[in-house]
Scaffold this motif. Sequence first.
Motif, mmCIF file in Angstrom:
data_model
loop_
_atom_site.group_PDB
_atom_site.id
_atom_site.type_symbol
_atom_site.label_atom_id
_atom_site.label_comp_id
_atom_site.label_asym_id
_atom_site.label_seq_id
_atom_site.Cartn_x
_atom_site.Cartn_y
_atom_site.Cartn_z
ATOM 1 N N GLU A 146 0.446 -0.884 0.456
ATOM 2 C CA GLU A 146 -0.044 0.277 -0.128
ATOM 3 C C GLU A 146 0.880 1.131 -0.168
ATOM 4 O O GLU A 146 0.615 2.041 -0.697
ATOM 5 C CB GLU A 146 -1.001 -0.229 1.175
ATOM 6 C CG GLU A 146 -2.109 -1.353 1.104
ATOM 7 C CD GLU A 146 -2.774 -1.357 2.705
ATOM 8 O OE1 GLU A 146 -2.768 -0.907 3.801
ATOM 9 O OE2 GLU A 146 -3.640 -1.842 2.524
ATOM 10 N N GLN A 149 3.047 1.253 -3.338
ATOM 11 C CA GLN A 149 2.696 1.321 -4.102
ATOM 12 C C GLN A 149 3.146 0.474 -5.210
ATOM 13 O O GLN A 149 3.584 0.357 -6.252
ATOM 14 C CB GLN A 149 2.414 2.520 -4.788
ATOM 15 C CG GLN A 149 1.553 3.582 -4.785
ATOM 16 C CD GLN A 149 0.988 4.397 -5.276
ATOM 17 O OE1 GLN A 149 1.966 4.776 -6.167
ATOM 18 N NE2 GLN A 149 0.555 5.473 -4.450
ATOM 19 N N GLU A 167 -5.805 -7.781 -2.360
ATOM 20 C CA GLU A 167 -6.193 -6.207 -1.719
ATOM 21 C C GLU A 167 -5.179 -5.166 -2.114
ATOM 22 O O GLU A 167 -5.978 -4.250 -2.449
ATOM 23 C CB GLU A 167 -7.670 -5.694 -1.112
ATOM 24 C CG GLU A 167 -8.522 -6.556 -1.127
ATOM 25 C CD GLU A 167 -9.689 -6.629 -0.358
ATOM 26 O OE1 GLU A 167 -9.880 -5.474 1.040
ATOM 27 O OE2 GLU A 167 -11.283 -7.626 -0.603
ATOM 28 N N SER A 168 -4.288 -5.484 -1.363
ATOM 29 C CA SER A 168 -3.327 -4.037 -1.196
ATOM 30 C C SER A 168 -2.454 -3.867 -2.101
ATOM 31 O O SER A 168 -1.502 -2.818 -2.233
ATOM 32 C CB SER A 168 -2.084 -4.597 0.146
ATOM 33 O OG SER A 168 -1.336 -5.472 -0.288
ATOM 34 N N CYS A 170 -3.921 -3.521 -5.243
ATOM 35 C CA CYS A 170 -5.103 -2.688 -6.333
ATOM 36 C C CYS A 170 -4.530 -1.422 -5.850
ATOM 37 O O CYS A 170 -4.741 -0.758 -4.886
ATOM 38 C CB CYS A 170 -6.142 -3.071 -5.911
ATOM 39 S SG CYS A 170 -7.042 -4.835 -5.651
ATOM 40 N N GLN A 171 -5.341 -1.314 -6.957
ATOM 41 C CA GLN A 171 -5.042 0.409 -7.460
ATOM 42 C C GLN A 171 -6.063 1.599 -6.288
ATOM 43 O O GLN A 171 -6.830 1.883 -7.096
ATOM 44 C CB GLN A 171 -3.974 1.530 -8.560
ATOM 45 C CG GLN A 171 -3.342 0.816 -9.515
ATOM 46 C CD GLN A 171 -3.176 1.241 -11.063
ATOM 47 O OE1 GLN A 171 -3.992 1.631 -10.955
ATOM 48 N NE2 GLN A 171 -2.938 0.464 -11.735
ATOM 49 N N GLU A 172 -5.414 2.841 -5.664
ATOM 50 C CA GLU A 172 -6.026 3.049 -5.369
ATOM 51 C C GLU A 172 -6.661 4.514 -5.381
ATOM 52 O O GLU A 172 -5.997 4.659 -6.431
ATOM 53 C CB GLU A 172 -5.429 4.066 -3.696
ATOM 54 C CG GLU A 172 -6.059 4.750 -2.857
ATOM 55 C CD GLU A 172 -5.810 5.632 -1.321
ATOM 56 O OE1 GLU A 172 -6.093 5.740 -0.973
ATOM 57 O OE2 GLU A 172 -4.582 4.494 -1.397
ATOM 58 N N GLN A 177 -10.447 3.972 -0.561
ATOM 59 C CA GLN A 177 -11.034 3.628 -1.675
ATOM 60 C C GLN A 177 -9.637 2.526 -2.659
ATOM 61 O O GLN A 177 -9.583 3.217 -3.494
ATOM 62 C CB GLN A 177 -12.369 4.003 -2.862
ATOM 63 C CG GLN A 177 -13.006 4.269 -1.895
ATOM 64 C CD GLN A 177 -14.707 5.097 -2.309
ATOM 65 O OE1 GLN A 177 -14.296 5.312 -3.340
ATOM 66 N NE2 GLN A 177 -15.592 4.887 -1.594
ATOM 67 N N ARG A 178 -10.045 1.360 -3.841
ATOM 68 C CA ARG A 178 -10.037 0.939 -4.425
ATOM 69 C C ARG A 178 -10.538 0.619 -5.519
ATOM 70 O O ARG A 178 -10.956 -0.393 -5.189
ATOM 71 C CB ARG A 178 -8.987 -0.135 -4.018
ATOM 72 C CG ARG A 178 -7.556 0.180 -2.950
ATOM 73 C CD ARG A 178 -6.827 -0.885 -1.683
ATOM 74 N NE ARG A 178 -5.879 -0.568 -0.706
ATOM 75 C CZ ARG A 178 -4.916 0.552 -1.136
ATOM 76 N NH1 ARG A 178 -4.194 0.380 -2.782
ATOM 77 N NH2 ARG A 178 -3.970 0.865 -0.645
ATOM 78 N N LYS A 179 -9.211 0.270 -6.181
ATOM 79 C CA LYS A 179 -9.754 -0.758 -7.781
ATOM 80 C C LYS A 179 -10.281 -2.275 -7.609
ATOM 81 O O LYS A 179 -9.238 -2.326 -6.585
ATOM 82 C CB LYS A 179 -8.952 -0.279 -8.973
ATOM 83 C CG LYS A 179 -9.265 0.421 -10.047
ATOM 84 C CD LYS A 179 -8.016 0.996 -10.621
ATOM 85 C CE LYS A 179 -7.827 2.543 -11.398
ATOM 86 N NZ LYS A 179 -7.191 2.882 -12.569
#
Length: 236
Positions: A146, A149, A167-168, A170-172, A177-179
């Motif tokens: 996170e 990145q 999930e970490s 996934c782009q913020e 909130q993340r994609k």
Amino acid sequence: MGFSSRMDCCGQFVKYSLFVSNFVIFVGGATVFCLSLWTLVDRSFMNELLGTNLFSGAVYVLLVTSVAICLLSFLGCVGAGKEVKCLLLTYFIMVALVFVTMLIGGILGYVFRERVQQTMRQEMRSSMALYGSRRDITIAWDQTQERLQCCGVDTWHDWNRFGPIPESCCQEIFGGQRKECTIFPTITNLYNQGCLYVTSNFIRDHAAVIGGTSIGVAIVMIFGMIFSCLLFNMIE
């Protein structure tokens, strides 16, 4: 204690030069201390993934050494101000020992830098198998991915062997909130850089800053040793 009349002017020059050198050494030591402390606090979440204590150990050594440097600079000022030969001799010996320690540490860090990166790759890959089963490893991976990145060791495909992508990775978007990237991961919805690359760059950049500052302090310490030796010989 004092100088002979013939050496009075030269002795005063050496004395105040030692004062200036010690002030610069103190500022440099305090700077190295702050940088080392910031490095330890700022990236403490990576410790579980690095697989080696060489980097953190080197920073701890610099942390302790920087405190010693600040104390030594004070000792040098007292020795010069009071013109006490015993204090100047102690100052010279201690500064020489600290200088050698910093020199050896820098050489070892340079020699083992590639070995450390290879060890990091192996340990990070092995820790991926423990993701989800060990809380400390899970937190370390999530915080690393996170904050830096990044995803996986060399690429996000590394996670395919151990289950779904975290999930970490996934782009913020905004506000935490993340994609969605765990079901259909693509380069458009997750972080593309591997964490080994980003972590290595972090260590390299921080090591360059701390190392450069330490080298600067070490150079001034040489002048401190020279001036203390000259002043020692000038004092009657």
